[in-house]
Each structure stands twice: as structure tokens, then as C-alpha cells.
Design a protein around this motif. Structure first.
Motif, mmCIF file in Angstrom:
data_model
loop_
_atom_site.group_PDB
_atom_site.id
_atom_site.type_symbol
_atom_site.label_atom_id
_atom_site.label_comp_id
_atom_site.label_asym_id
_atom_site.label_seq_id
_atom_site.Cartn_x
_atom_site.Cartn_y
_atom_site.Cartn_z
ATOM 1 N N MET A 77 0.837 -1.207 0.000
ATOM 2 C CA MET A 77 0.000 0.000 0.000
ATOM 3 C C MET A 77 0.865 1.248 0.000
ATOM 4 S SD MET A 77 -3.387 -0.552 2.354
ATOM 5 C CE MET A 77 -2.582 -1.246 3.796
ATOM 6 N N LEU A 78 1.921 1.216 0.804
ATOM 7 C CA LEU A 78 2.843 2.346 0.846
ATOM 8 C C LEU A 78 3.442 2.608 -0.525
ATOM 9 C CD1 LEU A 78 4.697 4.439 2.231
ATOM 10 C CD2 LEU A 78 6.247 2.533 2.764
ATOM 11 N N GLN A 79 3.929 1.555 -1.174
ATOM 12 C CA GLN A 79 4.548 1.711 -2.496
ATOM 13 C C GLN A 79 3.560 2.321 -3.493
ATOM 14 O OE1 GLN A 79 7.014 -1.504 -4.187
ATOM 15 N NE2 GLN A 79 5.678 -1.442 -5.988
ATOM 16 N N ALA A 80 2.337 1.811 -3.506
ATOM 17 C CA ALA A 80 1.339 2.325 -4.448
ATOM 18 C C ALA A 80 0.974 3.772 -4.137
ATOM 19 C CB ALA A 80 0.099 1.444 -4.407
ATOM 20 N N ALA A 81 0.886 4.113 -2.849
ATOM 21 C CA ALA A 81 0.546 5.480 -2.469
ATOM 22 C C ALA A 81 1.665 6.450 -2.824
ATOM 23 C CB ALA A 81 0.244 5.541 -0.975
ATOM 24 N N LEU A 82 2.917 6.002 -2.675
ATOM 25 C CA LEU A 82 4.037 6.845 -3.077
ATOM 26 C C LEU A 82 3.981 7.136 -4.576
ATOM 27 C CD1 LEU A 82 6.932 5.241 -0.971
ATOM 28 C CD2 LEU A 82 5.982 7.539 -0.677
ATOM 29 N N THR A 89 10.637 2.877 -2.745
ATOM 30 C CA THR A 89 10.021 2.649 -1.437
ATOM 31 C C THR A 89 11.075 2.288 -0.394
ATOM 32 O OG1 THR A 89 8.041 1.854 -2.567
ATOM 33 C CG2 THR A 89 8.227 1.364 -0.225
ATOM 34 N N LEU A 90 12.067 1.509 -0.787
ATOM 35 C CA LEU A 90 13.156 1.174 0.133
ATOM 36 C C LEU A 90 13.887 2.429 0.597
ATOM 37 C CD1 LEU A 90 14.637 -2.008 -1.598
ATOM 38 C CD2 LEU A 90 13.428 -1.935 0.602
ATOM 39 N N ASP A 91 14.121 3.352 -0.317
ATOM 40 C CA ASP A 91 14.787 4.605 0.048
ATOM 41 C C ASP A 91 13.939 5.382 1.056
ATOM 42 O OD1 ASP A 91 16.880 4.025 -1.639
ATOM 43 O OD2 ASP A 91 16.143 5.253 -3.296
ATOM 44 N N TRP A 92 12.637 5.378 0.831
ATOM 45 C CA TRP A 92 11.749 6.084 1.756
ATOM 46 C C TRP A 92 11.770 5.408 3.128
ATOM 47 C CZ3 TRP A 92 7.574 5.365 4.888
ATOM 48 C CH2 TRP A 92 6.836 6.497 5.260
ATOM 49 N N LEU A 93 11.744 4.094 3.150
ATOM 50 C CA LEU A 93 11.731 3.356 4.410
ATOM 51 C C LEU A 93 13.024 3.533 5.194
ATOM 52 C CD1 LEU A 93 10.082 0.001 3.242
ATOM 53 C CD2 LEU A 93 9.041 1.762 4.695
ATOM 54 N N ALA A 94 14.123 3.710 4.499
ATOM 55 C CA ALA A 94 15.417 3.847 5.176
ATOM 56 C C ALA A 94 15.431 5.028 6.127
ATOM 57 C CB ALA A 94 16.524 3.985 4.135
ATOM 58 N N GLY A 95 14.664 6.052 5.818
ATOM 59 C CA GLY A 95 14.622 7.233 6.682
ATOM 60 C C GLY A 95 13.376 7.307 7.534
ATOM 61 N N TYR A 96 12.641 6.192 7.654
ATOM 62 C CA TYR A 96 11.356 6.235 8.365
ATOM 63 C C TYR A 96 11.518 6.564 9.834
ATOM 64 C CZ TYR A 96 6.887 4.998 10.403
ATOM 65 O OH TYR A 96 5.699 5.048 11.092
ATOM 66 N N ARG A 97 10.781 7.553 10.252
ATOM 67 C CA ARG A 97 10.589 7.883 11.655
ATOM 68 C C ARG A 97 9.163 8.384 11.778
ATOM 69 N NH1 ARG A 97 14.817 5.907 11.291
ATOM 70 N NH2 ARG A 97 16.811 6.411 12.270
ATOM 71 N N LEU A 130 4.092 2.392 22.726
ATOM 72 C CA LEU A 130 5.011 3.524 22.630
ATOM 73 C C LEU A 130 6.448 3.053 22.382
ATOM 74 C CD1 LEU A 130 3.605 5.798 25.486
ATOM 75 C CD2 LEU A 130 3.083 5.847 23.035
ATOM 76 N N ASP A 131 6.846 1.982 23.049
ATOM 77 C CA ASP A 131 8.177 1.413 22.808
ATOM 78 C C ASP A 131 8.297 0.930 21.361
ATOM 79 O OD1 ASP A 131 8.855 1.828 25.457
ATOM 80 O OD2 ASP A 131 8.410 -0.222 26.081
ATOM 81 N N ALA A 132 7.247 0.274 20.863
ATOM 82 C CA ALA A 132 7.278 -0.278 19.507
ATOM 83 C C ALA A 132 7.365 0.825 18.460
ATOM 84 C CB ALA A 132 6.040 -1.136 19.261
ATOM 85 N N VAL A 133 6.636 1.910 18.664
ATOM 86 C CA VAL A 133 6.679 3.026 17.709
ATOM 87 C C VAL A 133 8.069 3.654 17.697
ATOM 88 C CG1 VAL A 133 5.786 5.344 17.227
ATOM 89 C CG2 VAL A 133 4.211 3.501 17.837
ATOM 90 N N GLU A 134 8.668 3.807 18.856
ATOM 91 C CA GLU A 134 10.013 4.374 18.924
ATOM 92 C C GLU A 134 11.030 3.492 18.213
ATOM 93 O OE1 GLU A 134 10.619 7.199 22.799
ATOM 94 O OE2 GLU A 134 10.895 5.049 23.081
ATOM 95 N N ASN A 135 10.826 2.197 18.250
ATOM 96 C CA ASN A 135 11.784 1.265 17.673
ATOM 97 C C ASN A 135 11.382 0.754 16.293
ATOM 98 O OD1 ASN A 135 13.984 0.599 19.835
ATOM 99 N ND2 ASN A 135 12.054 0.705 20.953
ATOM 100 N N PHE A 136 10.436 1.430 15.654
ATOM 101 C CA PHE A 136 10.002 1.052 14.313
ATOM 102 C C PHE A 136 10.986 1.690 13.326
ATOM 103 C CE2 PHE A 136 7.187 0.456 10.723
ATOM 104 C CZ PHE A 136 6.441 -0.665 11.067
ATOM 105 N N ARG A 137 12.054 0.956 13.035
ATOM 106 C CA ARG A 137 13.149 1.462 12.207
ATOM 107 C C ARG A 137 13.541 0.410 11.180
ATOM 108 N NH1 ARG A 137 11.715 5.182 14.832
ATOM 109 N NH2 ARG A 137 12.902 6.509 16.261
ATOM 110 N N PHE A 138 13.739 0.831 9.970
ATOM 111 C CA PHE A 138 14.153 -0.075 8.900
ATOM 112 C C PHE A 138 15.673 -0.003 8.766
ATOM 113 C CE2 PHE A 138 9.733 0.735 8.188
ATOM 114 C CZ PHE A 138 9.228 -0.449 7.679
ATOM 115 N N ASP A 139 16.372 -0.869 9.511
ATOM 116 C CA ASP A 139 17.822 -0.870 9.478
ATOM 117 C C ASP A 139 18.320 -1.645 8.258
ATOM 118 O OD1 ASP A 139 17.588 -3.595 10.147
ATOM 119 O OD2 ASP A 139 17.878 -3.208 12.285
ATOM 120 N N ALA A 140 19.628 -1.752 8.133
ATOM 121 C CA ALA A 140 20.219 -2.349 6.939
ATOM 122 C C ALA A 140 19.770 -3.799 6.737
ATOM 123 C CB ALA A 140 21.751 -2.267 7.011
#
Length: 442
Positions: free
Chosen positions: A26-31, A91-99, A65-75
Motif C-alpha cells: 500500500m505504501l509503495q502504491a501510495a508513493l 520505497t526502500l529509500d523512503w523506508l530507510a529514513g522512516y521515523r 510507545l516502545d514499539a513506535v520508537e523502535n520502528f526502524r528499517f535498518d540495513a
């Protein structure tokens, strides 16, 4: 104390893959469509309570709240997504900076809820909010189900302490979450050391039947335990003959024996016999703890028994027959453009089969009667009526991506006790019935 106070990591390096495949597609299509940046409002609610339940209990908020803080797309996570070709490079590029940079409002942990209550409201761009659906629901659905069962059990216990003992009856990480939720719902301690370490919940435990069977005589096992732990320990007395075990326990520990535990048999009958025997032997202050597949109904049936505490396992960690709260995460409002000034438009799914939802960004308040007892859950959009302004239920949890609503677990536990006491008396009945408060839409 909470996870942040302890400086502990989440159970895995990132919570980003605690999601469903279609969130990313869904994210990819919306982007690609240019709609990913539209301001959006998602809400968590349930259309109905489990059959026969009078109220639900909000639990897991701190873990969300802990899960949202740690929702990070690492390498490593990005590498997995690339290798499986789950999303494209853009989409991968967008996810890399997700906060997550949006806002979250919700019922505070320990609060009760009813059908239609906007338990959690997540606001931000569609892209950043849609990704959080599964992890939020997995936490709230599980923890709230356990807390609701715990609340019913603590009410049935009538002030007697409850020990959470379900770690061996569920997934090892679920056990930690279950102990936390049970504590919110009114339990006083847990047998699970990981829960004690992570959330500072009191832990208890002495011995199992294996310890008695290890020794040549039951007397030897009791003597070893008393020598190790002192006279105030709890001795398990139903490995062989209960009456003989109680007699031996008092001979070894004296009247200072802390407690005996009964784990089998007709608990009502045995508890009365053991209490009489302890009193006759002079151990009038020795407590009786009962275990053995208890649920709220079994606990209620022991209300007149001389029982001082209950240990509950299987029925607690499985939600006493309702292991999920059936919460959903739905888009209820969104802007027509990505312009942050674009007004929100209410949206809602229309379908048959009881899956309809109410659109619009909602507030919630609890109306009280003339005696100060809750009489209705009022949910609405737009302006809050003046008479309900000081009865609003949602509190700010995350502001512009920063957690602002984290609180000690004991605060949530105390809140639940106070809120439950403010419900109509029928809320604590174990008989089947409708939600104790009606949900009214303003």
C-alpha cells in the motif's frame, strides 16, 4: 519503572517487520500515486466486546510507545525486503529514513472501554501511519484481552492477592507481556522473572512437586526448603497426603510457617480442612495459597473458603476463553491533498455483516449520573459539549513523533482500580450480559 527507565532494548533489534506484507505494498502504491503524504487519521476500536463481557480494559499502551520508537528499517531489514522484492527501490529509500513524526492520542492504560470507543488515534501522513497498523493491533489485542481477564479475576478475588503463573502456558515473549497486562488488571505478582526484570513487577515462587519427589521423604524436602528459605517460606502440601504434609510442615517450620500451597483436589473442601488443621496445630497465621487451573468462576466459588491468595496460569494467559479483543485499526479521516493545511474529510467503510465503521476524527467522554457513577460512553466528532469537556478520555501519548505519555506501570494499575470502582455495580458480575455502559454518538 518501565522499559525506558531500565534502558532495555525491545525483544528484537527492530519492530519494523512486525507488520503485514500489504502495509508495504500500500505504501509503495501510495508513493507512486502521490497520495502517501496526505494527512490521515487512523483509529483503534472494537465493534463488540467478547461475548458476555461487561467492559474491556486498555493494556499494552506503554509497549505500543516502545514499539513506535523502535520502528526502524535498518540495513538488515531493508536487505530482507530487497532480496524478497517486496517493494521497489523508491520505497526502500523512503523506508530507510522512516521515523514516525505524527501524533498519537489514546485512552490511558488501565482505562476501560466499550464498543466504538476510540481507544487509540494515530495522526500523520498516510504513509507513516499505515505501517503501524499490525504492530499496534498485535500489542493492544493481546494485552487488553489478558488485562480484561485479570480484571475479572481480581474482582472475583475480593482483595485477595493474585499471582500470575502462566509463563509455561504461552509463548516465551507473550508470557512477559501477559504478566505486564495481568499486573495492570489487578494481579499483585508474577512467577516470570523476565517480567520482573523488564517491568519491575514483584516476583514470587518457592518449589514444585519435583522438589518433593527429589528427596527420599517429604519431611526431608520440607526441611531442606526451610533451611534454605526460612520459616516464612511456602510449602507445597499436596504431593502425597495433604493432612500428613501439613502436620509435617508445622513440625518443621513451627507456627511461623509462612504459607502452604494446594495445587489439586476439591479446593473448597481441602482449604477448609487445611485451615482447621493449621489452627489446631497453632499455625494460625500461616496462609493458604491455592492453584490448579483457576479462572474467575473458580475464584468466585472460593470466596467463602479460607484462602489467602490465588495462583493463576492457563486461563489468564489465554484471556479466560477470549485471547483477543477484536480491535481494528481503521482510516476515519484524511485530507484531499498533501498540503498540511488541507482540511480533513471523514471516511468510513460501508459493508454488510457488522463491519461498518463511523467516520471522522473522534473524541470520547464518560458521562456520570447524579451519584457520580458512569452512565454512558459518549463518542463524537467536532466540538465537545461543554458539560463533557472535563470528562474526556483521550490523552496525548506522542507529539510530533516524540513520546510524551509514558508513565510507570503502577500508575496504570492504580488507574484501573479507580476506574472500575466508578462503573455501575453490575460491571463486576460474572454472569453473561451486555456492556455495562451504552455507547452514544454525539
Amino acid at each position: 519503572m518501565n522499559t525506558a527507565d531500565l534502558g532495555l532494548p525491545v525483544d528484537v533489534p527492530s519492530t519494523a517487520l512486525f507488520t503485514d506484507h500489504y502495509e508495504l505494498t500500500m505504501l509503495q502504491a501510495a508513493l507512486k500515486a502521490g497520495t502517501a503524504g496526505r494527512r490521515s487519521v487512523f483509529e483503534v476500536f472494537t465493534r463488540r466486546l467478547p461475548d458476555g463481557r461487561r467492559y474491556g480494559v486498555v493494556a499494552g499502551t506503554g509497549r505500543v510507545l516502545d514499539a513506535v520508537e523502535n520502528f526502524r528499517f535498518d540495513a538488515d531489514v531493508l536487505g530482507f525486503l530487497r532480496e524478497r522484492a517486496i517493494v521497489d527501490d523508491e520505497t526502500l529509500d523512503w523506508l530507510a529514513g522512516y521515523r514516525f513524526t505524527g501524533d498519537i492520542w489514546g485512552y490511558p492504560e488501565g482505562e476501560v472501554y466499550f464498543p466504538g470507543s476510540p481507544i487509540l488515534r494515530v495522526e500523520g501522513s498516510f504513509a507513516e501511519c499505515v505501517l503501524l497498523e499490525t504492530v499496534i493491533l498485535s500489542i493492544l489485542n493481546h494485552d487488553s484481552a489478558i488485562a480484561a481477564a485479570a480484571s475479572r479475576m481480581s474482582s472475583a478475588a475480593g482483595g485477595r492477592p493474585l499471582i500470575e503463573m502462566g509463563a509455561r502456558r504461552t509463548h516465551e515473549l507473550s508470557a512477559v507481556a501477559a504478566a505486564r497486562a495481568a499486573y495492570v488488571g489487578g494481579f499483585t505478582s508474577t512467577s516470570d522473572l523476565a517480567a520482573g526484570f523488564r517491568y519491575n513487577i514483584p516476583t514470587v515462587g518457592t518449589s514444585a512437586h519435583a522438589f518433593t519427589l527429589l528427596h527420599d521423604r517429604e519431611r526431608d524436602a520440607f526441611q531442606a526448603q526451610v533451611d534454605s528459605m526460612g520459616r516464612g517460606t511456602t510449602l507445597l502440601v499436596d504431593t502425597y497426603d495433604v493432612a500428613e504434609a501439613v502436620r509435617t510442615a508445622v513440625e518443621i517450620a513451627g507456627p511461623e510457617l509462612g504459607a502452604v500451597r494446594i495445587d489439586s483436589g476439591d479446593l473448597l473442601l481441602v482449604a477448609h480442612r487445611v485451615r482447621q488443621q493449621l489452627d489446631e496445630l497453632g499455625a494460625r497465621n500461616t496462609k493458604i495459597i491455592v492453584t490448579s487451573d483457576l479462572d474467575e468462576y473458580a475464584i468466585a466459588s472460593l470466596a467463602a473458603a479460607p484462602v489467602d491468595a490465588y495462583g493463576v496460569g492457563t486461563q489468564l494467559v489465554t484471556g479466560s476463553g477470549h485471547p483477543t479483543s477484536s480491535m481494528v485499526y481503521k482510516l476515519v479521516a484524511r485530507a484531499e491533498t498533501a498540503d498540511p493545511r488541507s482540511p480533513l474529510k471523514a471516511v468510513a467503510k460501508k459493508s454488510s455483516g457488522g463491519k461498518t465503521s463511523v467516520g471522522g476524527r473522534k473524541w470520547a467522554a464518560r458521562r456520570l449520573d447524579a451519584y457520580g457513577v458512569a452512565e454512558a460512553e459518549v463518542v463524537g466528532t467536532g466540538a465537545v459539549p461543554t458539560e463533557l469537556a472535563d470528562r474526556q478520555l483521550l490523552v496525548e501519548l506522542v507529539k510530533q513523533g516524540q513520546v510524551v505519555g509514558r508513565e510507570p506501570l503502577d500508575v496504570a494499575r492504580d488507574r484501573h482500580t479507580a476506574v472500575r470502582a466508578n462503573l455501575p455495580l453490575s460491571a463486576t458480575q460474572l454472569s453473561r450480559g451486555e456492556p455495562v455502559l451504552p455507547t452514544e454518538y454525539a
